[in-house]
Design an enzyme around this catalytic site. Sequence first.
Site, PDB file in Angstrom:
ATOM      1  N   HIS A 128      50.160  34.316  39.345  1.00 51.43           N
ATOM      2  CA  HIS A 128      49.457  35.558  39.672  1.00 51.43           C
ATOM      3  C   HIS A 128      49.721  35.929  41.124  1.00 51.43           C
ATOM      4  CE1 HIS A 128      46.009  33.795  41.969  1.00 51.43           C
ATOM      5  NE2 HIS A 128      46.159  32.763  41.155  1.00 51.43           N
ATOM      6  N   ASP A 130      47.710  38.346  42.783  1.00 53.09           N
ATOM      7  CA  ASP A 130      46.514  38.835  43.453  1.00 53.09           C
ATOM      8  C   ASP A 130      45.842  37.690  44.196  1.00 53.09           C
ATOM      9  OD1 ASP A 130      45.901  37.737  40.863  1.00 53.09           O
ATOM     10  OD2 ASP A 130      43.848  38.463  41.106  1.00 53.09           O
ATOM     11  N   GLU A 196      44.198  37.969  38.119  1.00 51.30           N
ATOM     12  CA  GLU A 196      43.698  36.628  37.771  1.00 51.30           C
ATOM     13  C   GLU A 196      42.399  36.305  38.483  1.00 51.30           C
ATOM     14  OE1 GLU A 196      43.053  32.316  37.886  1.00 51.30           O
ATOM     15  OE2 GLU A 196      43.409  33.639  39.593  1.00 51.30           O
ATOM     16  N   HIS A 261       6.489  46.025  49.497  1.00 54.58           N
ATOM     17  CA  HIS A 261       6.103  45.442  50.787  1.00 54.58           C
ATOM     18  C   HIS A 261       5.221  44.221  50.506  1.00 54.58           C
ATOM     19  CE1 HIS A 261       4.393  44.904  54.736  1.00 54.58           C
ATOM     20  NE2 HIS A 261       5.029  45.975  55.229  1.00 54.58           N
ATOM     21  N   SER A 455      38.735  26.046  35.472  1.00 56.76           N
ATOM     22  CA  SER A 455      39.184  26.721  34.252  1.00 56.76           C
ATOM     23  C   SER A 455      40.337  27.662  34.562  1.00 56.76           C
ATOM     24  CB  SER A 455      38.039  27.542  33.644  1.00 56.76           C
ATOM     25  OG  SER A 455      36.900  26.742  33.422  1.00 56.76           O
TER      26      SER A 455
END
Length: 545
Positions: A128, A130, A196, A261, A455
């Site tokens: 990949h 990216d 990816e 608040h 993974s």
Amino acid sequence: MSSNNDEHDDDRDSSFTHRFFQHVEASLDDYISELGQAVAIPSISSDLPNHGKDILKMMEWTRDYVETLGGTARLLPNPKKVDADGNELPPILLAEFRADDGDVTSSSSSSSSSSSWQDRKTVCCYAHLDVQPASLSDGGWTSDPFVLALRDDKLYGRGSTDDKGPALSWLWVLRAHRALNVPLPVNVKLLFEGMEESGSEGMFEAIRDLSRNDDGFLSDVDFFCVSDNYWLGDRTPCLTYGLRGLAYFGVSVQCCRQDLHSGVLGGTVHEAMTDLVKLLASLVESGTGKILVPGIMDDVAPVTEEEEKLYETIDFDLEAYKKENKLDSVSNALLHDTKKDLLMARWRFPTLSLHGIEGAFPGAGAKTVIPAKVTGKFSLRLVPHQDPQKIETQVTQHLQNVFSTLNSPNKLTVSLLHGAKAWLSDPKHPNFEAAAKATRKVYGRDPDYTREGGSIPITTALEEATNMNVCLLPVGACDDMAHSQNEKYNVSNLINGVKVLGLYLHELGKLKGPKPSKCRCVELTEEELMEPGAFLRGFKCKCVM
């Protein structure tokens, strides 16, 4: 006669290896320059509005490089076209280099007879282009993350090791063959994506489509190789044959339509954050890491004696592990006291980690606010036989049960954000054996055989779509700090990585027998697969290599 042929093959092997290694070492300055050009392109996939054009630029840069090497390349429009926010998704790069027609034995170690490129084995290399976000303002970066910096024989920069360095290494291997006038021993295909780091949007659909027909881009691929993970340590190369899966959740609690608040309304409303903290604390036991969700361990296979033996020879040091992960000066403690127990916890058993709370006050200083809605992010890493959909049911039921005991009128929502099954391969497969032989020739030692706690869903997608074997061949070291500040790639790993990937192609070229992708046999039964030698290559049939 066979003995003479073997000696001739050995001489040819040695000659190519020597020339190839010399070329790689002499090309280091070029490699660093080209990696610097790639790192300078901030192809950050998590920010498509600002960096989608940079991912496209990175894809076009790589396509042009392929074409200068004589390969064919095209940018496949992303099948999903746009993401959930309407941002255009980047294309996917498909490139191909064919093994030369004719007798390659005169200059290469790959084959003992001439054959056309259609008859040669084909390997597809996935990577990949990216990267994760990075900025000097993040803190921790010694230099601009998008300017490659060489310090102490380490190349610092975002994407240097994850995954631009390994991706370019395949191009450098192909460049070396061209420069040395050595024919490729196998057909090489490149499958490079640009999403990816953000869930590989569109990639799974592309893999499905590219594998569907006999003339699809992936239909004639016999082996896959992925170099998108890392060594277990910083000394010993490894091959990875297993990855855990993923079930990533968001659990939200909402108490009102806007922030309140705390001084004015504190003590009068059911606060969402109070509920959420209770829910998150119910998922995992502090001090042991035990998952508290009922049923999670039901589908986890027992450890076999053969599996246990694989852990005995792995090069791993607990003290070094603490130091590498910056634990030594803080907790200086691990959840497990032995190498085997720690690695099994990291690789072959499920785990649950809490990641953060969205909607809460994250900044420095003090803000006296009651958040209207808070979302806890957590994930489970899954192992073989665990199904993300079943895990979703178990986790959702558990959180609903716990929430019911809080007597809270607030609104609860549980969502599975990402899911992927675990992946487990056979380290004795010829694809792995080719990678192991290449590793031995470069490093002079056998690789460790490891599983990863992380993974890489693409691995499972490739294997399920094509039924071909995927080998994870990491080239980076454990301390490369991928995704973190000061990401780096050791110069030695860069050089040796190119060498290993190059020799891996030649070891694949030596494999005998039919192309795995062309096998059309009826698969063996479960009983037949249990016979010694039945599963020799990934066919699941009686074809051999």
